[in-house]
Design a protein around this motif. Structure first.
Motif, PDB file in Angstrom:
ATOM      1  N   GLU A 598      23.119  25.934 106.488  1.00  0.00           N
ATOM      2  CA  GLU A 598      23.155  27.283 106.500  1.00  0.00           C
ATOM      3  C   GLU A 598      21.755  27.800 107.114  1.00  0.00           C
ATOM      4  OE1 GLU A 598      24.660  28.828 102.962  1.00  0.00           O
ATOM      5  OE2 GLU A 598      26.638  28.233 103.185  1.00  0.00           O
ATOM      6  N   ASN A 599      20.619  27.367 106.408  1.00  0.00           N
ATOM      7  CA  ASN A 599      19.266  27.540 106.857  1.00  0.00           C
ATOM      8  C   ASN A 599      18.856  27.118 108.022  1.00  0.00           C
ATOM      9  OD1 ASN A 599      17.172  29.291 105.641  1.00  0.00           O
ATOM     10  ND2 ASN A 599      16.166  27.209 104.739  1.00  0.00           N
ATOM     11  N   GLY A 600      19.618  26.399 108.545  1.00  0.00           N
ATOM     12  CA  GLY A 600      18.757  25.777 109.987  1.00  0.00           C
ATOM     13  C   GLY A 600      17.718  24.759 109.838  1.00  0.00           C
ATOM     14  N   ALA A 601      17.839  24.099 108.783  1.00  0.00           N
ATOM     15  CA  ALA A 601      16.984  22.811 108.567  1.00  0.00           C
ATOM     16  C   ALA A 601      17.569  21.657 109.452  1.00  0.00           C
ATOM     17  CB  ALA A 601      16.877  22.475 106.901  1.00  0.00           C
ATOM     18  N   THR A 602      16.634  20.596 109.783  1.00  0.00           N
ATOM     19  CA  THR A 602      17.211  19.260 110.038  1.00  0.00           C
ATOM     20  C   THR A 602      16.872  18.359 109.037  1.00  0.00           C
ATOM     21  OG1 THR A 602      16.093  19.972 112.443  1.00  0.00           O
ATOM     22  CG2 THR A 602      16.844  17.652 111.886  1.00  0.00           C
ATOM     23  N   ALA A 603      18.275  17.586 108.630  1.00  0.00           N
ATOM     24  CA  ALA A 603      17.979  16.811 107.645  1.00  0.00           C
ATOM     25  C   ALA A 603      19.084  15.244 107.723  1.00  0.00           C
ATOM     26  CB  ALA A 603      18.631  17.544 106.240  1.00  0.00           C
ATOM     27  N   VAL A 604      18.512  14.257 107.393  1.00  0.00           N
ATOM     28  CA  VAL A 604      19.530  13.188 107.302  1.00  0.00           C
ATOM     29  C   VAL A 604      19.483  12.640 105.653  1.00  0.00           C
ATOM     30  CG1 VAL A 604      19.715  10.687 108.128  1.00  0.00           C
ATOM     31  CG2 VAL A 604      18.356  12.487 109.543  1.00  0.00           C
ATOM     32  N   PHE A 605      20.620  12.633 105.251  1.00  0.00           N
ATOM     33  CA  PHE A 605      20.598  11.926 103.751  1.00  0.00           C
ATOM     34  C   PHE A 605      21.439  10.526 103.971  1.00  0.00           C
ATOM     35  CE2 PHE A 605      19.399  16.065 102.885  1.00  0.00           C
ATOM     36  CZ  PHE A 605      19.515  16.460 101.326  1.00  0.00           C
ATOM     37  N   VAL A 606      20.767   9.637 103.554  1.00  0.00           N
ATOM     38  CA  VAL A 606      21.531   8.282 103.391  1.00  0.00           C
ATOM     39  C   VAL A 606      22.145   8.300 102.208  1.00  0.00           C
ATOM     40  CG1 VAL A 606      20.944   5.936 102.939  1.00  0.00           C
ATOM     41  CG2 VAL A 606      19.812   7.054 104.574  1.00  0.00           C
ATOM     42  N   SER A 607      23.416   7.986 102.125  1.00  0.00           N
ATOM     43  CA  SER A 607      24.186   7.745 100.937  1.00  0.00           C
ATOM     44  C   SER A 607      25.396   7.004 101.149  1.00  0.00           C
ATOM     45  CB  SER A 607      24.846   9.206 100.716  1.00  0.00           C
ATOM     46  OG  SER A 607      25.605   9.211  99.604  1.00  0.00           O
ATOM     47  N   HIS A 608      25.681   6.209  99.968  1.00  0.00           N
ATOM     48  CA  HIS A 608      26.896   5.331 100.105  1.00  0.00           C
ATOM     49  C   HIS A 608      28.227   6.252  99.489  1.00  0.00           C
ATOM     50  CE1 HIS A 608      25.144   1.570 100.460  1.00  0.00           C
ATOM     51  NE2 HIS A 608      24.121   1.973  99.773  1.00  0.00           N
ATOM     52  N   LEU A 609      27.839   7.578  99.300  1.00  0.00           N
ATOM     53  CA  LEU A 609      28.835   8.323  99.091  1.00  0.00           C
ATOM     54  C   LEU A 609      29.437   9.398 100.155  1.00  0.00           C
ATOM     55  CD1 LEU A 609      27.736   9.489  95.356  1.00  0.00           C
ATOM     56  CD2 LEU A 609      29.285   7.409  96.070  1.00  0.00           C
ATOM     57  N   ALA A 610      29.329   8.891 101.281  1.00  0.00           N
ATOM     58  CA  ALA A 610      29.242   9.822 102.358  1.00  0.00           C
ATOM     59  C   ALA A 610      30.709  10.587 102.373  1.00  0.00           C
ATOM     60  CB  ALA A 610      28.997   9.202 103.896  1.00  0.00           C
ATOM     61  N   GLY A 611      31.692   9.555 102.168  1.00  0.00           N
ATOM     62  CA  GLY A 611      32.981   9.957 102.148  1.00  0.00           C
ATOM     63  C   GLY A 611      33.235  11.118 101.243  1.00  0.00           C
ATOM     64  N   GLU A 612      32.940  10.717 100.005  1.00  0.00           N
ATOM     65  CA  GLU A 612      32.974  11.744  99.104  1.00  0.00           C
ATOM     66  C   GLU A 612      32.283  13.049  99.351  1.00  0.00           C
ATOM     67  OE1 GLU A 612      32.306   8.409  98.764  1.00  0.00           O
ATOM     68  OE2 GLU A 612      33.283   7.710  97.072  1.00  0.00           O
ATOM     69  N   ILE A 613      31.367  12.940  99.672  1.00  0.00           N
ATOM     70  CA  ILE A 613      30.280  14.324 100.064  1.00  0.00           C
ATOM     71  C   ILE A 613      30.990  14.893 101.008  1.00  0.00           C
ATOM     72  CG2 ILE A 613      28.155  15.009 100.682  1.00  0.00           C
ATOM     73  CD1 ILE A 613      26.896  12.448  99.541  1.00  0.00           C
ATOM     74  N   ARG A 614      31.459  14.296 102.081  1.00  0.00           N
ATOM     75  CA  ARG A 614      32.321  14.958 103.052  1.00  0.00           C
ATOM     76  C   ARG A 614      33.670  15.822 102.746  1.00  0.00           C
ATOM     77  NH1 ARG A 614      33.810  11.524 108.196  1.00  0.00           N
ATOM     78  NH2 ARG A 614      35.051  10.479 106.753  1.00  0.00           N
ATOM     79  N   GLU A 615      34.010  15.207 101.632  1.00  0.00           N
ATOM     80  CA  GLU A 615      35.506  15.888 100.984  1.00  0.00           C
ATOM     81  C   GLU A 615      34.988  16.985 100.275  1.00  0.00           C
ATOM     82  OE1 GLU A 615      37.528  12.821  98.837  1.00  0.00           O
ATOM     83  OE2 GLU A 615      38.113  11.668 100.793  1.00  0.00           O
TER      84      GLU A 615
END
Length: 694
Positions: A598-615
């Motif tokens: 929402e704030n317009g930042a650029t970010a990359v989060f490495v995660s093994h929980l990508a599926g859960e986070i997306r949900e």
């Protein structure tokens, strides 16, 4: 420029900087070598002061490197550059190149870097650089053989201030000058009233001496060249090896340096060498001459049969005569020959000219005496004559050499600066070639370009965070040929998924390294890079173990600040889920991603929980994946470039898939090649596990 307004510069340091010829120019250029010549300022401190001045010049708030890991990445890439320097100066000078969000600063360094990467170099250039060092201040010069003289007290004060290298004496009349001439090799009278007065010794009347100090004290300009003789010669060699355009006449400079010793004396003049040697060897030569005379007399006495009648002996005793009278009567010729041998030895040993020889001959008397001894008054007179002649000769040669080198000083300074800067440029060029770098392209959105006073490199309506093509991380401890090129682009907020040891952290390091180098204004290790100009870099490395309540609270607060004001930030996070329980981590990360998006930042989060986070996220989170092609001999085969909008399979899924395939192959082989092993219990078990990954 208000020197005290520079970060880290107080009143004392400002006074030291004011002693420089052009302090503002040196500070703006990041000229560490010049800044370090200020009293009490080391090269390391000079680099820090220069960095502060550059930040002030470009209105740079600092703080681009917002986290420990971001600062570590900067130090690592800076270390790679410094490893490719030859001189200490270049390593310190690179400290003034730092990542900045300011377009003006980035473009300044880019202009420098573009020229640098075009530099050619070879081993001869690098070897020449090994002897190069920044110039040293000549220090205080004191000349004791010369003095200034005046009858006027006010003139006396002016002379003390204008020419502190010489003693200044007040005299009343010509007799006072004559007395000074007996104690100094040269006396320079400052009063016109002494013109036409003839005095014994070297007395010069120069009423305008204070207006041209270099003529009176040539040691002043020569001390600079003498103290820096080897450094200047090294700079000449660098220019010759690198075919640089010199700032001065190299042939004239080399000729001048060849005539100057490190102690400031003129070299290569046979007459001055003769006089110097004569002064230094006078006592030894006089003693040796005495020995020559006495050895000859002893030998003559041993060989001579001397007969003295009683009446003669009685007469000599009655007159109080001693051995001298005996020598005069019986060995007059032998004594004269011995004294002549002493005189010739003294003249030959000191290589005296005709006038000096006349004085030297008087050092041994014609009056017989044994042992033969030199006349100390005559030897002292000879020493004075030789010393005065030496000083006159040295003074004239110094004045001539100072005149020859006078116009070379500023050019010589620039010669060394250019040679030192070449080492900085070559460090960048070597880094760029070894890592096959290119200059990055900064792309700004139209909105940001219009809203900022310093504009943008290239305006674009396409949202761009960063786009890397063929990037190879310099932070990997591997040779370049062993590093797989990576393509990766992110324009907003993305999750990066992938198998263990697939290269997720290395990808974050690549992105961080590229962004840091780009904001330093330097080339980046990739085939092409396009990126926005970020305000700061937040790189959070992988946390070791679950954080306690206090550390967890601190981490969440940090992301809350980013969510409020991180529009121009680049946020890189490696496995934030390790800060607490997996279920809670997925919810927290989802909330952070929502706020950053929402704030317009650029970010990359490495995660093994990508599926859960997306949900759990309330918007369509971009999930990129570093895809494993499969397992070969127990080793992962990985496509190192993240695939856009793709949730990568995990290592456990690949292992279960491999086990299922092997089980089917075994079942087929057991049933004689018939493909009816699907009903066997082992393959069915693995298939059931695989269904859980769908």
């Amino acid at each position: 420029m208000d020197l005290e307004s520079i970060p880290g510069v107080g009143e004392k340091t400002a006074r030291a900087l004011e002693a420089l010829d052009e302090p503002e120019r040196a500070l703006r250029r990041g000229d560490v070598a010049t800044i370090a010549t200020a009293p009490g300022i080391t090269q390391g401190r000079a680099a820090r002061i220069a960095r502060g001045a550059i930040r002030q010049e470009h209105d740079d708030p600092g703080g681009f490197l917002a986290t420990d890991r971001a600062r570590e990445v900067y130090r690592e890439v800076l270390g790679l550059l410094k490893e490719r320097t030859v001189t200490d100066y270049a390593a310190q000078r690179l400290e003034t190149i730092y990542p900045s969000p300011r377009r003006s600063r980035i473009e300044d360094v880019q202009a420098f870097a573009r020229e640098a990467i075009d530099r050619d170099y070879d081993d001869a250039v690098l070897e020449a650089l090994e002897g190069l060092e920044p110039l040293r201040n000549p220090g205080d010069v004191r000349v004791r053989e010369r003095c200034l003289a005046t009858t006027d007290a006010e003139r006396y004060s002016e002379a003390k201030e204008a020419i502190p290298e010489l003693s200044v004496e007040i005299v009343e009349d010509a007799q006072g000058l004559a007395e000074l001439a007996r104690g100094y090799s040269t006396v320079i009278a400052l009063d016109e009233s002494f013109a036409g007065v003839t005095l014994e010794g070297d007395v010069q009347v120069k009423p305008g001496a204070l207006e041209n100090p270099a003529e009176v004290v040539p040691e002043r300009p020569l001390s600079f060249f003498a103290r820096n003789r080897d450094r200047l010669q090294a700079a000449v060699e660098v220019h010759q090896a690198a075919a640089l355009e010199p700032a001065c006449d190299l042939a004239a400079l080399e000729d001048g340096l060849s005539r100057l010793d490190e102690d400031g004396t003129v070299a290569g003049d046979d007459e001055l060498d003769r006089l110097t040697t004569a002064v230094d060897d006078l006592d030894a030569a006089a003693s040796a001459a005495e020995s020559v005379a006495n050895d000859r007399l002893r030998e003559a006495i041993r060989e001579q049969d001397v007969t003295i009648e009683g009446s003669d002996l009685l007469s000599l005793v009655e007159r109080g005569a001693g051995v001298d009278s005996l020598l005069s009567r019986e060995l007059a010729d032998e004594y004269a020959a011995a004294v002549e041998a002493a005189r010739e030895h003294l003249i030959d040993a000191l290589d005296l000219d005709q006038g000096e020889s006349e004085i030297a001959r008087r050092a041994f008397s014609d009056e017989p005496a044994f042992p033969v001894e030199r006349d100390e008054a005559v030897v002292s007179r000879l020493r004075e004559e030789l010393t005065a002649a030496k000083e006159r000769r040295a003074g004239r040669l110094k004045r001539e050499l100072a005149a020859d080198l006078a116009d070379q000083r500023e050019g010589a300074r620039q010669l060394v600066r250019d040679a030192l800067e070449l080492d900085v440029e070559l460090a960048i060029a070597r880094f760029a070639r070894e890592y096959e770098c290119t200059m990055p392209e900064f792309v700004e959105s139209e909105a940001r370009g219009a809203s900022e006073d310093d504009g943008a490199a290239t305006e674009s309506d396409d949202p761009v965070g960063f786009a890397i093509e063929g990037g190879q991380s310099p932070l990997l401890d591997e040779p370049l040929e062993a590093i797989d090129p990576v393509d990766y682009a992110v324009s907003d907020v993305a999750l990066l998924s992938g198998v263990n040891s697939g290269g997720k952290t290395s990808t974050l390091d690549l992105v961080a390294g590229v962004v840091v180098l780009a904001h330093m204004g330097l080339p980046v290790p990739a085939e092409r890079v396009r990126l926005r100009r970020f305000d700061d870099l937040h790189y959070h490395a992988k946390t070791q173990g679950t954080l306690d309540a206090g550390a967890f609270e601190s981490t969440v607060r940090e992301f809350a600040d980013l969510a409020q004001g991180g529009e121009g930030s680049l946020v890189l996070v490696d496995e934030l889920e390790s800060i607490t329980e997996p279920g809670a981590s997925a919810k927290i990360i989802a909330g952070i991603l929502e706020a950053l998006s929402e704030n317009g930042a650029t970010a990359v989060f490495v995660s093994h929980l990508a599926g859960e986070i997306r949900e759990m996220a309330d918007y369509d989170v971009t999930v990129d994946g570093i895809e494993a092609v499969g397992l070969v001999d127990g080793e992962l085969e990985v496509n190192r470039s993240p695939v856009k909008d793709h949730l990568a399979r995990s290592t456990p899924e690949l292992i279960v898939e491999k086990l299922a395939d092997e089980a089917r192959d075994d079942a087929v082989a057991t049933n004689g090649g018939a493909p009816d092993g699907e009903g066997d219990p082992e393959p069915v078990f693995y298939d059931r596990l695989l269904e859980k990954f769908d």
